[in-house]
Write an enzyme that holds these catalytic residues in place. Structure first.
Site, mmCIF file in Angstrom:
data_model
loop_
_atom_site.group_PDB
_atom_site.id
_atom_site.type_symbol
_atom_site.label_atom_id
_atom_site.label_comp_id
_atom_site.label_asym_id
_atom_site.label_seq_id
_atom_site.Cartn_x
_atom_site.Cartn_y
_atom_site.Cartn_z
ATOM 1 N N GLY A 20 0.722 -1.228 0.004
ATOM 2 C CA GLY A 20 -0.194 -0.036 -0.028
ATOM 3 C C GLY A 20 0.959 1.059 -0.057
ATOM 4 O O GLY A 20 1.837 1.314 0.701
ATOM 5 N N THR A 137 4.673 2.363 5.926
ATOM 6 C CA THR A 137 3.615 1.925 6.015
ATOM 7 C C THR A 137 2.756 2.887 6.945
ATOM 8 O O THR A 137 3.290 3.390 7.866
ATOM 9 C CB THR A 137 3.263 0.440 6.950
ATOM 10 O OG1 THR A 137 2.054 0.276 7.228
ATOM 11 C CG2 THR A 137 4.044 0.450 8.164
ATOM 12 N N ASP A 139 0.266 2.075 8.611
ATOM 13 C CA ASP A 139 -0.247 1.269 9.876
ATOM 14 C C ASP A 139 0.882 1.563 11.123
ATOM 15 O O ASP A 139 0.269 1.176 12.365
ATOM 16 C CB ASP A 139 -0.221 -0.232 9.321
ATOM 17 C CG ASP A 139 -1.188 -0.280 8.183
ATOM 18 O OD1 ASP A 139 -1.747 0.558 7.938
ATOM 19 O OD2 ASP A 139 -1.241 -1.526 7.841
ATOM 20 N N ARG A 186 -25.006 14.024 17.216
ATOM 21 C CA ARG A 186 -25.054 12.666 16.707
ATOM 22 C C ARG A 186 -24.113 11.884 17.522
ATOM 23 O O ARG A 186 -22.887 12.597 17.895
ATOM 24 C CB ARG A 186 -24.825 12.304 15.236
ATOM 25 C CG ARG A 186 -26.240 12.663 14.526
ATOM 26 C CD ARG A 186 -25.838 12.486 13.162
ATOM 27 N NE ARG A 186 -27.202 12.232 12.172
ATOM 28 C CZ ARG A 186 -27.398 13.067 11.158
ATOM 29 N NH1 ARG A 186 -26.324 13.431 10.523
ATOM 30 N NH2 ARG A 186 -28.569 13.087 10.672
ATOM 31 N N ARG A 298 -24.050 7.759 12.914
ATOM 32 C CA ARG A 298 -23.396 7.513 11.499
ATOM 33 C C ARG A 298 -22.218 6.873 11.615
ATOM 34 O O ARG A 298 -21.508 7.092 12.339
ATOM 35 C CB ARG A 298 -23.504 8.748 11.101
ATOM 36 C CG ARG A 298 -24.996 9.398 10.883
ATOM 37 C CD ARG A 298 -25.951 8.950 9.907
ATOM 38 N NE ARG A 298 -26.957 9.687 9.523
ATOM 39 C CZ ARG A 298 -28.057 9.513 10.174
ATOM 40 N NH1 ARG A 298 -28.264 8.479 11.045
ATOM 41 N NH2 ARG A 298 -29.277 10.378 9.745
ATOM 42 N N ARG A 307 -3.862 7.540 3.446
ATOM 43 C CA ARG A 307 -2.821 7.217 2.587
ATOM 44 C C ARG A 307 -2.466 8.592 1.752
ATOM 45 O O ARG A 307 -1.518 8.267 0.950
ATOM 46 C CB ARG A 307 -3.219 6.220 1.698
ATOM 47 C CG ARG A 307 -2.958 4.721 2.695
ATOM 48 C CD ARG A 307 -2.572 3.481 2.175
ATOM 49 N NE ARG A 307 -2.851 3.143 0.838
ATOM 50 C CZ ARG A 307 -3.283 2.027 0.383
ATOM 51 N NH1 ARG A 307 -3.385 1.044 0.919
ATOM 52 N NH2 ARG A 307 -3.475 1.811 -1.019
HETATM 53 O O1 F6P Z 1 -1.399 -1.904 4.656
HETATM 54 C C1 F6P Z 1 -1.476 -0.645 4.542
HETATM 55 C C2 F6P Z 1 -3.247 -0.600 4.004
HETATM 56 O O2 F6P Z 1 -3.055 0.854 4.088
HETATM 57 C C3 F6P Z 1 -3.985 -0.776 5.362
HETATM 58 O O3 F6P Z 1 -4.196 -0.201 6.466
HETATM 59 C C4 F6P Z 1 -5.081 -1.299 4.642
HETATM 60 O O4 F6P Z 1 -5.867 -2.418 5.178
HETATM 61 C C5 F6P Z 1 -4.553 -1.731 3.269
HETATM 62 O O5 F6P Z 1 -3.449 -1.190 3.028
HETATM 63 C C6 F6P Z 1 -5.525 -1.541 1.982
HETATM 64 O O6 F6P Z 1 -4.935 -1.724 0.934
HETATM 65 P P1 F6P Z 1 -5.429 -1.787 -0.623
HETATM 66 O O7 F6P Z 1 -4.647 -0.787 -1.126
HETATM 67 O O8 F6P Z 1 -5.057 -3.220 -1.007
HETATM 68 O O9 F6P Z 1 -6.895 -1.676 -0.546
#
Ligand code: F6P
Length: 410
Positions: A20, A137, A139, A186, A298, A307
């Site tokens: 990713g 990452t 994450d 909400r 919601r 990202r």
């Molecule tokens: O691993 C990084 C990440 O952004 C995760 O947080 C997320 O689950 C995943 O990639 C989503 O990836 P894709 O681009 O394959 O949908």
């Protein structure tokens, strides 16, 4: 003095990015490219991660090209192609070796997480391809062994390029949601990426989230009861009668109908490294809040926004610092290694002497440490706030506190 004076004149270094994307990959590419070309390397970029080394190869020359490292994402493109997950009759490793020879690539720098760098290390061990890893990452769950010193304690933390910029976006999005949440009184449940780790979701607290649900804390039947009580209590106590709850896409949630506890999948497909696509937990949580408490709730999935966007200051300096360490690894031919930060510092203190390297083949994942998350309040601790204060630039949010006098008819 000509370029043949340079140490690595006549050698070629290639860069690829896999997995990713993040807002800091172009910055990593640019920083590595700049340093490698000063050392005399010709610098190539491989398109679409490992995919760009299959078939005829997709290779571009980056050596004398202008490169905008502040622009987020990766100009080389990325993929989740796994060199070791071939379809029948397809020899991916053979194709990669052939292309490395055809394009005369001497060293490979792989920008990625556990999957990309793990595959690279395997190629180094099995086939002798010189590789150097580079972490990335949003994450923030790669075990970089970065120490956060807080209140006399050494906490094992992580700092991965991409996370600081993404954290800022998540905090900003959370703060933006407050106005509409307030207007409608909400409960807003905001879903955040991060797969198995809650590092990123917990940054929503920096933007004002009242509660946080992370994958490290499974929502069993008992935990859910406790959670609903807490939602009610906080909602009733809030001056503006509203609540923002950040939930990780990877939270395991007890389902009364099936009696099972599981994550919510966006799709049943898995990628070549075996990862399923997650998504949708926020809708489930919001629906159950309404069912259990009668509150108007919601769901909002922040998804790919985290990202996206430009590389922020911390990531810029971090990628530059780690690229300095790549120079050291190249000079020492320390292949199979990946640069990391030793200790958590503020962006203006990021320096090469605060780095070291780890084995890129066995990085492993690290969840959000217990010391950063308070299970009783579903909130982050002061230790995590201190960590975030180090890796995020100060953010200024607008406030509007009102308490209008109520008019009583005469
Ligand atoms: O691993 C990084 C990440 O952004 C995760 O947080 C997320 O689950 C995943 O990639 C989503 O990836 P894709 O681009 O394959 O949908």
């Amino acid at each position: 003095m000509g370029s043949d004076y340079k140490l690595f004149h006549g050698k070629t270094l290639a860069i690829l990015s896999g997995g990713g994307d993040t807002p800091a990959i172009n910055s990593s590419i640019e920083c590595v490219r700049n340093r490698a070309s000063v050392l005399g390397y010709k610098v190539y970029g491989i398109r679409q991660g490992w995919k760009g080394l299959l078939g005829d190869g997709q290779v571009v020359d980056l050596t004398f090209q202008p490169y905008n490292g502040l622009y987020g994402g990766t100009a080389l493109s990325s993929s989740r192609t796994n060199p070791f997950s071939s379809k029948e009759g397809e020899d991916r490793v053979g194709q990669i070796l052939r292309n490395l020879e055809r394009y005369k690539i001497d060293v490979l720098v792989t920008i990625g997480g556990d999957d990309t760098n793990g595959a690279a290390k395997k190629l180094y061990e099995k086939e002798g391809i010189p590789v150097i890893g580079f972490p990335k990452t949003i994450d923030n769950d790669l075990r970089t062994r970065t120490i956060h010193r807080y209140d006399g304690q050494d906490i094992e933390a992580v700092i991965c390029p991409g996370f600081p910029s993404a954290a800022r976006t998540v905090a900003r999005l959370t703060n933006m949601l407050r106005t509409t949440t307030e207007s409608h009184r909400r409960v807003m449940v905001m879903e955040v990426m991060g797969r198995d780790a809650g590092w990123l979701t917990a940054t929503a607290a920096h933007g004002g989230a009242d509660m946080v649900l992370v994958p490290e804390c499974p929502m069993t039947a008992e935990r859910k009861e406790f959670f609903f009580e807490r939602v009610k209590e906080l909602y009733m106590r809030s001056r503006k009668r509203c609540l923002i709850i950040a939930v990780s896409e990877g939270v395991r949630w007890y389902d009364e109908a099936t009696g099972k506890i599981d994550v919510v999948h966006a799709s049943s497909e898995t990628d070549e490294y075996g990862h399923a696509r997650l998504g949708g937990i926020s809708g489930v949580v919001a629906k159950e809040i309404t069912q259990h408490l009668g509150l108007d709730a919601r769901a909002q999935i922040s998804g790919y926004f985290a990202r996206s966007g430009e590389c922020r200051e911390y990531d810029r300096r971090l990628t530059s610092t780690l690229a300095d360490k790549v120079v050291d690894l190249l000079l020492r031919k320390a292949y199979g290694q990946m640069p990391v930060l030793n200790k958590v510092v503020r962006y203006n203190e990021l320096e090469e002497f605060n780095t070291s390297s780890i084995d890129m083949g066995s990085i492993g994942n690290i969840p959000l440490p217990d010391v950063y998350f308070d299970k009783n309040t579903f909130g982050v601790t002061d230790a995590y706030r201190d960590f975030l204060d180090h890796v995020m630039e100060p953010m200024h949010f607008m406030h509007f506190d009102y308490d209008f006098p109520v008019v009583v008819p005469e």
